[in-house]
Design a protein around this motif. Structure first.
Motif, PDB file in Angstrom:
ATOM      1  N   TRP A  46      -0.786  -6.879   8.042  1.00 20.46           N
ATOM      2  CA  TRP A  46      -0.738  -5.502   8.120  1.00 20.46           C
ATOM      3  C   TRP A  46      -0.808  -4.884   9.354  1.00 20.46           C
ATOM      4  O   TRP A  46      -1.620  -5.191  10.170  1.00 20.46           O
ATOM      5  N   LYS A  53     -10.874   1.576   7.312  1.00 20.41           N
ATOM      6  CA  LYS A  53      -9.557   0.919   7.643  1.00 20.41           C
ATOM      7  C   LYS A  53      -8.810   1.750   8.915  1.00 20.41           C
ATOM      8  O   LYS A  53      -8.829   2.963   8.844  1.00 20.41           O
ATOM      9  N   PRO A  56       0.918  -1.262   0.029  1.00 17.91           N
ATOM     10  CA  PRO A  56      -0.090  -0.099   0.073  1.00 17.91           C
ATOM     11  C   PRO A  56       0.666   1.106   0.084  1.00 17.91           C
ATOM     12  O   PRO A  56       0.636   2.255  -0.705  1.00 17.91           O
ATOM     13  N   GLU A  95      -5.252  -7.199   1.405  1.00 18.31           N
ATOM     14  CA  GLU A  95      -4.714  -7.496   2.912  1.00 18.31           C
ATOM     15  C   GLU A  95      -4.750  -8.990   3.351  1.00 18.31           C
ATOM     16  O   GLU A  95      -3.853  -9.380   3.950  1.00 18.31           O
ATOM     17  N   THR A 154     -10.763  -5.402  -3.804  1.00 16.44           N
ATOM     18  CA  THR A 154     -10.949  -3.723  -4.055  1.00 16.44           C
ATOM     19  C   THR A 154     -11.429  -3.107  -5.165  1.00 16.44           C
ATOM     20  O   THR A 154     -11.960  -2.009  -4.993  1.00 16.44           O
ATOM     21  N   GLU A 171      -4.912  -0.970  -9.955  1.00 15.72           N
ATOM     22  CA  GLU A 171      -4.005  -0.325  -9.289  1.00 15.72           C
ATOM     23  C   GLU A 171      -2.508  -0.537  -9.740  1.00 15.72           C
ATOM     24  O   GLU A 171      -2.061  -1.717 -10.004  1.00 15.72           O
ATOM     25  N   TYR A 192      -3.338   2.110   2.548  1.00 10.99           N
ATOM     26  CA  TYR A 192      -4.424   1.534   1.502  1.00 10.99           C
ATOM     27  C   TYR A 192      -5.445   2.454   1.698  1.00 10.99           C
ATOM     28  O   TYR A 192      -6.258   2.593   0.330  1.00 10.99           O
ATOM     29  N   LEU A 245      -4.129  -4.555  -3.705  1.00  6.95           N
ATOM     30  CA  LEU A 245      -4.086  -3.842  -2.475  1.00  6.95           C
ATOM     31  C   LEU A 245      -4.846  -5.000  -1.765  1.00  6.95           C
ATOM     32  O   LEU A 245      -6.234  -5.053  -1.283  1.00  6.95           O
ATOM     33  N   GLU A 301       0.183   0.120   6.729  1.00  6.32           N
ATOM     34  CA  GLU A 301      -0.406  -0.530   5.539  1.00  6.32           C
ATOM     35  C   GLU A 301      -1.763   0.001   5.230  1.00  6.32           C
ATOM     36  O   GLU A 301      -2.321   0.394   4.211  1.00  6.32           O
ATOM     37  N   ARG A 302      -2.377  -0.053   6.553  1.00  9.51           N
ATOM     38  CA  ARG A 302      -4.034   0.223   6.423  1.00  9.51           C
ATOM     39  C   ARG A 302      -4.149   1.638   6.021  1.00  9.51           C
ATOM     40  O   ARG A 302      -5.159   1.962   5.325  1.00  9.51           O
ATOM     41  N   HIS A 355      -6.798   3.921  -1.924  1.00  2.43           N
ATOM     42  CA  HIS A 355      -8.011   3.517  -2.299  1.00  2.43           C
ATOM     43  C   HIS A 355      -9.087   4.780  -2.907  1.00  2.43           C
ATOM     44  O   HIS A 355      -9.427   4.869  -4.000  1.00  2.43           O
TER      45      HIS A 355
END
Length: 343
Positions: A199, A261, A35, A174, A241, A144, A207, A172, A203-204, A211
């Motif tokens: 993660w 997230k 991410p 998780e 995603t 992505e 993301y 992406l 990372e979250r 996103h």
């Protein structure tokens, strides 16, 4: 970039390079394994330029009086160009079998036919619009980090190879435990005993930011392009995603998609296209479509003399019976073809 980062990314080079099929080659600067790397990709000159192009410039060919256009969004794939993947070949094959015919010349390099099986039609690789009667169909790929790729640019863009044919991004995801960049200083992922990773907040956070950024690029592009089309559809897998890029709050609740997230400073809301543009895109297949596809798949397996226990059906379904995901199942694709026929 640190020595450790060079070493780690170099270790992944061969795997990434194998995903790009000749005559195209992997661009070493277009590798995004986490991410955080995807968030950085938003500032990569070629990625950023492509975003601006699809938001502000790309248009479909002109449509004659009495004719109309429809569009469908389909997922990016591990192998590039996308058209050589089993999933896209299954989708494009269903469209050809449903009476859609390629329009104009294709820019697909001749060597790509080496990636077709047996008697597969080279038209599966066609990158232009498709036509059925007085209806023209444009295909787009959700990606992505490229957001939305017109099928006319899956090979080339602005007189050179397209970034869509030269990047590697595992996506992406998780739950897969592989979308991490442990060599980065901002990595917060935790290694697990099975060799995968969990993660962390970094990372979250990345993301959610990536996103929402990509969903906004997709929304802006589709809002600008929507007057050209009588209908916009999306053929995207539940729970993943690409579906989340499109979902509004009600859709998330109905399908169990995450609302947010937990990032470095707490929850970050996930916002999809339909949140800001209700009704803009029809998201498919529906849960009812997929349940029917599973039932019909079980009957086909039985008729073919293959194992059709509930577990065996689930396994074949998950792999798309060789087409990578359930989106490539013929039992699923009948719903896409029917939707297009009714537009």
């Amino acid at each position: 970039m640190t020595i450790t980062e060079h070493a780690t990314m170099d270790a992944r080079w061969d795997e990434s390079a194998r995903k790009i099929r000749p005559p195209f080659e992997l661009d070493p600067s277009l590798r995004f394994y986490s991410p955080q790397a995807n968030r950085d990709a938003m500032h990569h000159p070629e990625v950023a330029a492509f975003h601006e192009y699809v938001k502000d410039e790309w248009e479909p060919p002109s449509t004659a009086a009495g004719e109309r256009r429809v569009a469908v969004l389909i997922p990016c794939t591990k192998f590039k160009p996308y058209s050589t993947s089993r999933e896209h070949r299954a989708i494009n094959g269903a469209l050809l079998a449903g009476g859609w015919e390629p329009e104009g010349a294709s820019t697909a390099p001749a060597g790509l036919t080496d990636y077709l099986d047996g008697e597969e039609d080279p038209a599966l690789l066609h990158d232009g619009p498709l036509r059925k009667g007085n209806v023209h169909l444009d295909r787009f790929v959700l990606s992505e980090p490229l957001a939305i790729v017109p099928y006319s640019h899956i090979y080339y863009w602005q007189g050179r190879r397209s970034p869509a044919a030269a990047y590697d991004d595992p996506g992406l995801f998780e739950a897969r435990g592989t979308s991490v960049s442990p060599e980065r200083a901002d990595c917060t992922a935790v290694p697990l005993r099975n060799g995968k990773w969990r993660w962390g907040p970094g990372e979250r956070q990345a993301y959610a930011e990536t996103h929402n950024y990509l969903a906004e690029v997709i929304r802006e592009a589709l809002m600008r392009l929507s007057p050209f089309y009588s209908a916009l559809g999306a053929w995207v897998s539940p729970g993943l995603t690409h579906r989340s890029f499109l979902a509004d709050r009600a859709f998330r609740r109905a399908e169990g998609l995450p609302m947010s997230k937990n990032g470095t400073d707490g929850p970050v809301k996930l916002v999809g296209v339909l949140e800001e543009a209700p009704g803009l895109v029809t998201v498919m297949p529906s849960q009812d479509h997929l349940e029917e596809a599973r039932s019909r798949l079980a009957l086909r397996l039985q008729a073919e003399g293959r194992k059709a226990t509930p577990g065996a059906v689930r396994a074949v379904y998950a792999r798309g019976d060789g087409n990578d995901t359930p989106l490539g199942l013929p039992e699923s694709l009948t719903h896409l073809v029917a939707w297009l026929d009714n537009r």
